[in-house]
Design an enzyme around this catalytic site. Structure first.
Site, PDB file in Angstrom:
ATOM      1  N   LYS A  93       0.836  -1.206   0.000  1.00 40.75           N
ATOM      2  CA  LYS A  93       0.000   0.000   0.000  1.00 40.75           C
ATOM      3  C   LYS A  93       0.872   1.257   0.000  1.00 40.75           C
ATOM      4  CE  LYS A  93      -3.791  -2.435   2.182  1.00 40.75           C
ATOM      5  NZ  LYS A  93      -4.506  -2.833   3.403  1.00 40.75           N
TER       6      LYS A  93
ATOM      7  N   GLN B   2      -4.406  -1.529   9.587  1.00 45.32           N
ATOM      8  CA  GLN B   2      -4.302  -2.854   8.978  1.00 45.32           C
ATOM      9  C   GLN B   2      -4.823  -3.913   9.948  1.00 45.32           C
ATOM     10  OE1 GLN B   2      -3.170  -3.495   5.730  1.00 45.32           O
ATOM     11  NE2 GLN B   2      -3.953  -5.538   6.166  1.00 45.32           N
TER      12      GLN B   2
ATOM     13  N   ASP C 179     -11.157   3.119   4.281  1.00 45.98           N
ATOM     14  CA  ASP C 179     -11.575   1.719   4.117  1.00 45.98           C
ATOM     15  C   ASP C 179     -13.101   1.597   4.093  1.00 45.98           C
ATOM     16  OD1 ASP C 179      -9.520  -0.100   3.700  1.00 45.98           O
ATOM     17  OD2 ASP C 179      -8.936  -0.135   5.808  1.00 45.98           O
TER      18      ASP C 179
END
Ligand code: NDP
Length: 286
Positions: free
Chosen positions: A53, A97, A120
């Protein structure tokens, strides 16, 4: 019939070229997009995901910062960091994460992210907005899947769609997006009685389970569009999806490979969400 491959790497590359131009435009206005990634614990797969990422941000001109915590880190330390990042105008997206170490409660941590930086799309406000039809951030994996349909001109209206998996991050938002696009959606899960029968009906089949090759060729309707979200590591170290690719490819009309299908699109949609967040903050729209 041999299915056409929906190539996630190629589509990601094409989209990222446009994102780079948009990031450059923002940077020239003094509003460079910024993403903060929080990694807690030493999960090796998480480290690789975070590295990918961060690299993708770098290549696109999005500034990224990584905040790494050991497995025993206090939940309060993560919450303090999120509060700082929420207040930082140079940060437009915050990503935690998953999975988090056992002493951290994912709901509490994710719930601390400001809704307007929740790239997200996991916060209740953003899940609700998606459900009500005016999403702010669409979760990256299902958003990436929708891009495949768009790119390959695959019509969804009136289609029988089956999503296998009902997680909050993939299955549920995927079903919601397909429904919004006019498909008739069935969601299957571990308690579904006759998975094969449901899959056989699917003109659009999305597998998001995490069980290697569990969707066998005989479960696929001839001419179906097969999207394989699963990422599974086999004993020999190779990656494979939830779909038994070789036989499925001979039956489906379109199929995503693993690796090189949904995975690159997930990261690409993280970039899209961060960029859009920065554009909103700068008041520039597109
Ligand atoms: P979860 O484990 O959260 O959810 C798995 C789902 O599969 C659950 O809803 C579960 O049902 C269902 N399931 C389990 N066994 C069966 C079965 N035998 N038959 C039917 N359904 C079953 O996983 P995620 O949604 O987070 O991820 C799914 C897969 O996608 C994983 O392999 C993950 O690594 C991958 N992934 C890939 C991404 C990418 O970018 N390509 C991004 C995110 C995930 P129940 O709810 O009843 O337990």
């Amino acid at each position: 019939m041999t299915a056409k491959i929906l190539d996630g790497k190629a589509l990601a590359q094409k989209l990222r070229a446009d994102f780079k131009r948009r990031a450059e435009r923002l940077t020239a206005q003094g509003a460079r997009p910024g993403l903060a990634v929080i990694l807690a614990g030493g999960d090796p797969a998480s480290r690789i995901y975070v590295r990918n990422k961060v690299d993708a941000c770098e290549q696109t001109g999005i500034r990224s910062e990584k905040h790494v915590y050991p497995a025993g880190a206090e939940q309060s330390a993560l919450l303090d960091r999120i509060a700082e990042l929420n207040a930082d105008p140079a940060i437009h997206g915050i990503l935690v994460q998953l999975p988090l170490p056992g002493n951290c409660d994912a709901g509490t941590i994710l719930g601390a992210i400001a809704p307007e930086k929740d790239v997200d799309g996991f916060r209740a406000e953003n899940v609700g907005a998606l459900m009500l039809g005016s999403p702010r951030f669409i979760p990256c994996t299902p958003r990436g899947v929708m891009k495949f349909f768009e790119e390959a001109d695959i019509a969804l209206e009136g289609k029988e769609a089956v999503v296998v998996g009902r997680s909050n991050i993939v299955g549920k938002p995927m079903a919601m997006l397909l429904m919004r696009a006019g498909a008739t959606v069935t969601v299957c899960h571990s308690r579904t009685r006759d998975l094969r029968a449901h899959c056989r009906r699917a003109e659009i089949l999305v597998a998001a389970v995490g069980k290697p090759k569990m969707i066998t060729g005989d479960m696929i309707r001839p001419g179906a569009v097969v999207i394989d979200v699963g990422i599974n590591r086999l004993a020999d170290g190779k990656l494979c999806g939830d779909v038994d690719f070789a036989p499925a490819r001979e039956i489906a009309a379109f199929i995503t490979p693993v690796p090189g299908g949904v995975g690159p699109m997930t990261i690409t949609m993280l970039l899209a969400n961060t960029l859009e967040s920065a554009e909103r903050a700068a008041g520039s729209g597109r």
